[in-house]
Design an enzyme around this catalytic site. Structure first.
Site, PDB file in Angstrom:
ATOM      1  N   ASN A 141     -27.225  53.810  36.354  1.00  0.00           N
ATOM      2  CA  ASN A 141     -25.829  53.344  36.500  1.00  0.00           C
ATOM      3  C   ASN A 141     -25.696  52.319  37.618  1.00  0.00           C
ATOM      4  OD1 ASN A 141     -26.187  55.305  38.496  1.00  0.00           O
ATOM      5  ND2 ASN A 141     -24.047  55.958  38.467  1.00  0.00           N
ATOM      6  N   GLY A 192     -19.890  61.563  44.959  1.00  0.00           N
ATOM      7  CA  GLY A 192     -21.307  61.450  45.254  1.00  0.00           C
ATOM      8  C   GLY A 192     -21.640  61.787  46.687  1.00  0.00           C
ATOM      9  N   ASP A 251     -29.494  64.311  42.900  1.00  0.00           N
ATOM     10  CA  ASP A 251     -28.281  63.524  42.594  1.00  0.00           C
ATOM     11  C   ASP A 251     -27.856  62.717  43.832  1.00  0.00           C
ATOM     12  OD1 ASP A 251     -26.212  62.360  41.270  1.00  0.00           O
ATOM     13  OD2 ASP A 251     -25.031  64.172  40.984  1.00  0.00           O
ATOM     14  N   LEU A 283     -30.300  54.751  43.259  1.00  0.00           N
ATOM     15  CA  LEU A 283     -30.823  53.827  44.268  1.00  0.00           C
ATOM     16  C   LEU A 283     -30.005  52.538  44.340  1.00  0.00           C
ATOM     17  CD1 LEU A 283     -34.691  54.348  43.902  1.00  0.00           C
ATOM     18  CD2 LEU A 283     -33.028  55.630  45.268  1.00  0.00           C
ATOM     19  N   ARG A 284     -29.025  52.403  43.433  1.00  0.00           N
ATOM     20  CA  ARG A 284     -27.970  51.382  43.513  1.00  0.00           C
ATOM     21  C   ARG A 284     -28.413  49.939  43.327  1.00  0.00           C
ATOM     22  NH1 ARG A 284     -24.683  55.155  42.382  1.00  0.00           N
ATOM     23  NH2 ARG A 284     -23.662  56.287  44.071  1.00  0.00           N
ATOM     24  N   HIS A 329     -27.751  68.002  36.587  1.00  0.00           N
ATOM     25  CA  HIS A 329     -26.871  68.634  37.581  1.00  0.00           C
ATOM     26  C   HIS A 329     -25.908  69.704  37.047  1.00  0.00           C
ATOM     27  CE1 HIS A 329     -24.226  65.531  36.020  1.00  0.00           C
ATOM     28  NE2 HIS A 329     -24.597  64.586  36.861  1.00  0.00           N
TER      29      HIS A 329
HETATM   30  O1  DOR Z   1     -21.139  62.444  42.092  1.00  0.00           O
HETATM   31  C1  DOR Z   1     -21.698  61.660  41.340  1.00  0.00           C
HETATM   32  N1  DOR Z   1     -22.044  60.431  41.758  1.00  0.00           N
HETATM   33  N2  DOR Z   1     -21.948  62.009  40.074  1.00  0.00           N
HETATM   34  C2  DOR Z   1     -22.387  61.146  39.154  1.00  0.00           C
HETATM   35  O2  DOR Z   1     -22.611  61.539  38.036  1.00  0.00           O
HETATM   36  C3  DOR Z   1     -22.617  59.729  39.511  1.00  0.00           C
HETATM   37  C4  DOR Z   1     -22.868  59.597  40.959  1.00  0.00           C
HETATM   38  C5  DOR Z   1     -22.811  58.182  41.473  1.00  0.00           C
HETATM   39  O3  DOR Z   1     -23.399  57.308  40.843  1.00  0.00           O
HETATM   40  O4  DOR Z   1     -22.219  57.956  42.516  1.00  0.00           O
END
Ligand code: DOR
Length: 436
Positions: A94, A323, A304, A63-64, A231
């Protein structure tokens, strides 16, 4: 609080499938049965031809927030989730700063209070997700965090992972691993195989994932602590989990929709929208993911959901971040590709099995069964979704609620759409439109 009657639908939950009306009052399910009445003050929602199910639960959404609000916020991500039928999502840590201590957990919970779905932060296993020393997991667990992960990276140090498992399980938490051995994956951008060779893009071998799955199966055996595999994307990983389950080990696993619908061939035009980590793999891997979803080797479909703004995704393939968006398309992909719909060559999963993968099974892994994942019965919180399984639609990136546009499914025809989503008895999605 609204009194609401969801009338004429087919209720699907862990206990089975039946025709029933669902009466909601004061945020909870008041009655389930045939011929119910809303009463004078009540509102009636026609659910004829629709499935009425416990709200979906996503174990894996980025969700950033905090830190990358240009890509997504808790508000926009939760809105996308509600439109996708979710009433609860686990927010990956993250962020910037990482969700690795009580104060950041508190910030996320505060932002989540008014969101269109329940947002449960996962905590980082290591401080700053740097892989060097444990994060203060106890203070996060005290705030209700039940999943810990360094997702985006795997915990490389086996000794540290062992300690994390021992410590985390004593707190009643589950550790979720992003399985990727950095020494093998370093410099790779696509699955190592035919397409990485053809395109001249350095590859990531399947073994980068499988080595860490194998190590953590061993650590699960050693510590007795539960391990959740995030995943999974390769046939070898799924075989390892299947064997570990047969042995009775406390392992669970998830797969993302893109790993049962797309292969590395999609990247033939070098479009970074198809860059994801773990990468899109081979036809055989897609078949193995589908088989794992059908036979229980994989417990959950997790999105994901990984929003990235256009300026980031418009970079050359090797420079773009990995992502893809997922929250608004996961259910439809499951209905279309796994259950039937457009004649998708799926494993012929039943709707009940699909909803188990999307709702009650992930709810159990996240420790949310008190509120999410059903069953649909009187006395429970009204966290529900109403799905039209026959509605057809085409994915238009510009019509998504996510703040980002990086869906790999633009222009793809889907069968099955969320009509309404109820969060604690409130309509957060009505007739396919967000209300919050
Ligand atoms: O594709 C991905 N994007 N895999 C990840 O493990 C992290 C994620 C992201 O945070 O963009």
């Amino acid at each position: 609080m609204t009194r609401l009657l969801v009338r004429g639908g087919t209720v699907v939950d862990e206990t089975g499938t039946r025709r029933a009306d669902v009466l909601i009052d004061g945020g909870a399910i008041a009655a389930v049965g045939e011929g119910l009445r809303a009463g004078d003050a009540g509102r009636v929602l026609d659910a004829g031809g629709c499935l009425v199910a416990p709200g979906l639960v996503d174990l894996h959404a980025h969700l950033r927030q905090p830190g990358h609000e240009e890509a997504e916020t808790i508000e926009t991500g939760a809105r996308a989730a509600a439109l996708g039928g979710y009433t609860a999502v686990v927010a990956m840590p993250n962020t910037e700063p990482a969700i690795d201590c009580a104060s950041v957990v508190r910030d996320v919970l505060e932002l989540a209070a008014t969101a269109a779905c329940a947002v449960h932060p996962a905590g980082a296993i290591t401080a700053g997700r740097a892989g060097a020393r444990l994060a203060p997991m106890a203070e996060m667990a005290a705030l209700g965090v039940r999943l810990f992960t360094d997702d985006g990276a795997g915990v490389q140090d086996g000794r540290l992972m062992r300690r994390a498992l021992e410590y985390g399980s004593a707190l009643g938490a589950t550790l979720a691993q992003h399985c990727e051995d950095d020494s093998l994956a370093a410099g790779g951008h696509l699955h190592e195989g035919e397409w990485s060779s053809r395109l001249g893009i350095p590859g990531i071998p399947a073994e980068a994932e499988e080595l860490m799955v194998a190590r953590d199966v061993a650590l699960c055996r050693l510590t007795g602590a539960p391990v959740h595999f995030l995943h999974l994307s390769t046939a070898g990983s799924i075989a390892l989990v299947r064997t570990a389950k047969a042995e009775g080990l406390a392992v669970t696993a998830e797969a993302a929709p893109h790993h049962f619908t797309l292969t590395a061939a999609a990247a033939a035009g070098y479009d970074p929208v198809y860059k994801v980590n773990p990468p899109l793999r081979t036809d055989a891997d897609v078949a193995a993911v589908r088989a794992g979803l059908a036979d229980g080797a994989i417990d959950a479909i997790a999105t994901d959901h990984a929003p990235h703004p256009p300026e980031a995704k418009e970079a050359p393939f090797d420079q773009a971040p990995p992502g893809m968006l997922g929250l608004e398309t996961a259910l439809a992909l499951g209905l279309t590709e796994l259950v039937g719909g457009h004649g998708g060559a799926g494993p012929g999963l039943g709707v009940e099995a699909l909803l188990g993968l999307l709702s009650w099974q992930p709810a159990r892994i996240a420790g949310l069964t008190g509120e999410h994942g059903g069953p649909v019965e009187a006395g429970r919180g009204a966290n529900l979704c109403v799905i039209d399984p026959d509605a057809t639609w085409t994915v238009d990136p510009d019509r998504l609620a996510s703040r980002s546009r990086n869906t790999p499914y633009a222009g793809r025809a889907m069968t099955g759409r969320v009509r309404h989503t109820l969060l604690r008895g409130e309509l957060v999605v009505l007739d396919g439109e967000a209300q919050r």
